[in-house]
Design a protein around this motif. Structure first.
Motif, PDB file in Angstrom:
ATOM      1  N   SER A 111       0.404   8.094  -5.000  1.00  0.00           N
ATOM      2  CA  SER A 111       0.122   9.182  -4.065  1.00  0.00           C
ATOM      3  C   SER A 111      -0.348   8.621  -2.734  1.00  0.00           C
ATOM      4  CB  SER A 111      -0.948  10.121  -4.639  1.00  0.00           C
ATOM      5  OG  SER A 111      -2.218   9.493  -4.595  1.00  0.00           O
ATOM      6  N   PRO A 112      -0.212   9.393  -1.653  1.00  0.00           N
ATOM      7  CA  PRO A 112      -0.635   8.915  -0.333  1.00  0.00           C
ATOM      8  C   PRO A 112      -2.148   8.848  -0.157  1.00  0.00           C
ATOM      9  CG  PRO A 112       0.149  11.178  -0.185  1.00  0.00           C
ATOM     10  CD  PRO A 112       0.463  10.704  -1.575  1.00  0.00           C
ATOM     11  N   GLU A 113      -2.913   9.412  -1.095  1.00  0.00           N
ATOM     12  CA  GLU A 113      -4.368   9.384  -0.952  1.00  0.00           C
ATOM     13  C   GLU A 113      -4.921   7.960  -0.981  1.00  0.00           C
ATOM     14  OE1 GLU A 113      -3.358  13.429  -1.501  1.00  0.00           O
ATOM     15  OE2 GLU A 113      -2.795  11.703  -2.730  1.00  0.00           O
ATOM     16  N   VAL A 114      -4.271   7.074  -1.728  1.00  0.00           N
ATOM     17  CA  VAL A 114      -4.726   5.677  -1.743  1.00  0.00           C
ATOM     18  C   VAL A 114      -4.542   5.063  -0.361  1.00  0.00           C
ATOM     19  CG1 VAL A 114      -4.360   3.377  -2.704  1.00  0.00           C
ATOM     20  CG2 VAL A 114      -4.240   5.387  -4.195  1.00  0.00           C
TER      21      VAL A 114
ATOM     22  N   ALA B 194      -4.250   6.611   2.458  1.00  0.00           N
ATOM     23  CA  ALA B 194      -5.152   7.284   3.392  1.00  0.00           C
ATOM     24  C   ALA B 194      -6.553   6.687   3.317  1.00  0.00           C
ATOM     25  CB  ALA B 194      -5.199   8.781   3.089  1.00  0.00           C
ATOM     26  N   GLY B 195      -6.991   6.354   2.116  1.00  0.00           N
ATOM     27  CA  GLY B 195      -8.307   5.746   1.965  1.00  0.00           C
ATOM     28  C   GLY B 195      -8.406   4.412   2.679  1.00  0.00           C
ATOM     29  N   TYR B 196      -7.402   3.586   2.510  1.00  0.00           N
ATOM     30  CA  TYR B 196      -7.392   2.297   3.210  1.00  0.00           C
ATOM     31  C   TYR B 196      -7.396   2.494   4.729  1.00  0.00           C
ATOM     32  CZ  TYR B 196      -6.666  -0.648  -0.912  1.00  0.00           C
ATOM     33  OH  TYR B 196      -6.830  -1.330  -2.098  1.00  0.00           O
ATOM     34  N   LEU B 197      -6.678   3.493   5.196  1.00  0.00           N
ATOM     35  CA  LEU B 197      -6.601   3.737   6.641  1.00  0.00           C
ATOM     36  C   LEU B 197      -7.929   4.251   7.194  1.00  0.00           C
ATOM     37  CD1 LEU B 197      -3.057   5.345   6.824  1.00  0.00           C
ATOM     38  CD2 LEU B 197      -3.722   3.042   7.540  1.00  0.00           C
ATOM     39  N   LEU B 198      -8.577   5.144   6.472  1.00  0.00           N
ATOM     40  CA  LEU B 198      -9.874   5.640   6.919  1.00  0.00           C
ATOM     41  C   LEU B 198     -10.909   4.519   6.928  1.00  0.00           C
ATOM     42  CD1 LEU B 198      -9.987   9.082   5.064  1.00  0.00           C
ATOM     43  CD2 LEU B 198      -9.643   8.695   7.521  1.00  0.00           C
ATOM     44  N   ALA B 199     -10.846   3.653   5.924  1.00  0.00           N
ATOM     45  CA  ALA B 199     -11.774   2.521   5.882  1.00  0.00           C
ATOM     46  C   ALA B 199     -11.519   1.570   7.051  1.00  0.00           C
ATOM     47  CB  ALA B 199     -11.635   1.784   4.550  1.00  0.00           C
ATOM     48  N   GLU B 200     -10.255   1.315   7.354  1.00  0.00           N
ATOM     49  CA  GLU B 200      -9.938   0.415   8.470  1.00  0.00           C
ATOM     50  C   GLU B 200     -10.360   1.032   9.803  1.00  0.00           C
ATOM     51  OE1 GLU B 200      -9.077  -3.157   9.870  1.00  0.00           O
ATOM     52  OE2 GLU B 200      -8.848  -2.620   7.750  1.00  0.00           O
ATOM     53  N   ASP B 201     -10.231   2.340   9.908  1.00  0.00           N
ATOM     54  CA  ASP B 201     -10.682   3.020  11.122  1.00  0.00           C
ATOM     55  C   ASP B 201     -12.189   2.844  11.297  1.00  0.00           C
ATOM     56  OD1 ASP B 201     -10.373   4.839  13.390  1.00  0.00           O
ATOM     57  OD2 ASP B 201     -11.408   6.303  12.142  1.00  0.00           O
ATOM     58  N   MET B 202     -12.929   2.881  10.210  1.00  0.00           N
ATOM     59  CA  MET B 202     -14.371   2.658  10.290  1.00  0.00           C
ATOM     60  C   MET B 202     -14.675   1.246  10.771  1.00  0.00           C
ATOM     61  SD  MET B 202     -15.679   4.513   6.796  1.00  0.00           S
ATOM     62  CE  MET B 202     -17.331   3.872   7.018  1.00  0.00           C
ATOM     63  N   ARG B 203     -13.914   0.277  10.301  1.00  0.00           N
ATOM     64  CA  ARG B 203     -14.159  -1.116  10.713  1.00  0.00           C
ATOM     65  C   ARG B 203     -13.886  -1.310  12.198  1.00  0.00           C
ATOM     66  NH1 ARG B 203     -11.099  -1.776   5.936  1.00  0.00           N
ATOM     67  NH2 ARG B 203     -12.452  -2.219   4.156  1.00  0.00           N
TER      68      ARG B 203
ATOM     69  N   TYR C 190      -8.472   6.260  -3.897  1.00  0.00           N
ATOM     70  CA  TYR C 190      -8.804   5.008  -3.216  1.00  0.00           C
ATOM     71  C   TYR C 190      -9.858   4.237  -4.004  1.00  0.00           C
ATOM     72  CZ  TYR C 190     -11.046   2.010   0.295  1.00  0.00           C
ATOM     73  OH  TYR C 190     -11.607   0.950   0.967  1.00  0.00           O
ATOM     74  N   ALA C 191     -10.847   4.948  -4.525  1.00  0.00           N
ATOM     75  CA  ALA C 191     -11.922   4.294  -5.271  1.00  0.00           C
ATOM     76  C   ALA C 191     -11.378   3.551  -6.487  1.00  0.00           C
ATOM     77  CB  ALA C 191     -12.953   5.338  -5.706  1.00  0.00           C
ATOM     78  N   TYR C 192     -10.461   4.166  -7.221  1.00  0.00           N
ATOM     79  CA  TYR C 192      -9.891   3.502  -8.393  1.00  0.00           C
ATOM     80  C   TYR C 192      -8.927   2.382  -8.000  1.00  0.00           C
ATOM     81  CZ  TYR C 192     -11.893   6.875 -11.656  1.00  0.00           C
ATOM     82  OH  TYR C 192     -12.765   7.624 -12.413  1.00  0.00           O
TER      83      TYR C 192
ATOM     84  N   LEU D 260       0.819  -1.213   0.000  1.00  0.00           N
ATOM     85  CA  LEU D 260       0.000   0.000   0.000  1.00  0.00           C
ATOM     86  C   LEU D 260       0.852   1.262   0.000  1.00  0.00           C
ATOM     87  CD1 LEU D 260      -2.957  -0.835   2.415  1.00  0.00           C
ATOM     88  CD2 LEU D 260      -2.870  -0.972  -0.080  1.00  0.00           C
ATOM     89  N   VAL D 261       2.081   1.172   0.476  1.00  0.00           N
ATOM     90  CA  VAL D 261       2.963   2.344   0.413  1.00  0.00           C
ATOM     91  C   VAL D 261       3.903   2.285  -0.782  1.00  0.00           C
ATOM     92  CG1 VAL D 261       2.867   2.704   2.905  1.00  0.00           C
ATOM     93  CG2 VAL D 261       4.713   1.353   1.959  1.00  0.00           C
TER      94      VAL D 261
END
Length: 222
Positions: free
Chosen positions: A99-102, A104-113, A180-182, A93-94
């Motif tokens: 870009s770091p936005e991908v 960041a998306g994975y991290l925000l999603a994991e935080d939701m879980r 993240y979506a793509y 993932l790194v």
């Protein structure tokens, strides 16, 4: 009736046990689980410049504290979390994104879980009823139960999340969701709501400078 009780009882014991475990014990379980994960993945990536960049991203996404980001060098494909506030990150993932936005998306999603489900309940569900009972009666989770959960944690992929909740999380964090979506769906067909929401939002400041992102991409090279 007996069959229904047999199906209901393990889950009830797991939930009850998890509700009784104090924060100190949760932290201890998290530390031991991190050690079990390390056995499977190798030691966390620790290049000094990369760690500084990771800390900047951690502060940007989780400014209230209580979250620790750790990049792992192998085995873990995406992200996972453990009870002590740690989010585990697979090295690809790194390394594999522009870009770091991908990330960041994975991290925000994991935080939701992790906010949606008590991670200790997942540990006890994987560890089994015997481990839950031992934790309830002795105050300690057995090594075999932790090992079983660590293996499943590393091997499994995160569950998908509802688009509306993802959009809200990205907007709250000020992170565009299109990258993240793509990454989730190259065609963008399954993640179109997230892409559309990103296009309609105001431009956001970069998550990391170019130098920091390059350093983070090299965090596993030392």
């Amino acid at each position: 009736v007996v069959l229904a009780a047999a199906m209901w009882l393990p889950g009830a014991i797991t939930r009850y046990t998890a509700s009784l475990v104090p924060e100190g014990a949760r932290a201890e379980i998290g530390t031991r689980l991190r050690d079990e994960v390390r056995r499977l993945t190798g030691a966390p990536c620790a290049d000094a410049s990369g760690l500084r960049a990771l800390e900047k991203l951690q502060t940007r996404l989780f400014p209230s504290g209580g979250t620790r980001l750790v990049v792992l060098p192998s085995a873990l494909a995406e992200t996972a979390h453990i009870p002590d506030g740690t989010i585990l990150i697979g090295h690809r993932l790194v390394e594999d994104h522009e870009s770091p936005e991908v990330l960041a998306g994975y991290l925000l999603a994991e935080d939701m879980r992790r906010r949606a489900t008590d991670p200790l309940k997942r540990i006890l569900a994987d560890a089994g009823l015997g481990s839950a009972l031992r934790l309830l009666t002795t105050g300690r989770l057995d090594d075999e139960g932790l090992r079983r959960h660590a293996e499943r944690l590393v091997a499994s992929r995160p569950q998908p999340l509802p688009a509306k909740r993802l959009i809200a999380a990205f907007e709250a964090a000020g992170v565009p969701g299109s990258a993240y979506a793509y990454a989730i769906d190259f065609s963008g067909e399954r993640t179109k709501p997230l892409i559309d929401a990103s296009q309609s939002g105001a431009p956001s400041a970069p998550l990391l400078g170019d130098g920091d992102w390059i350093a983070l991409q090299r965090i596993c090279e030392s």
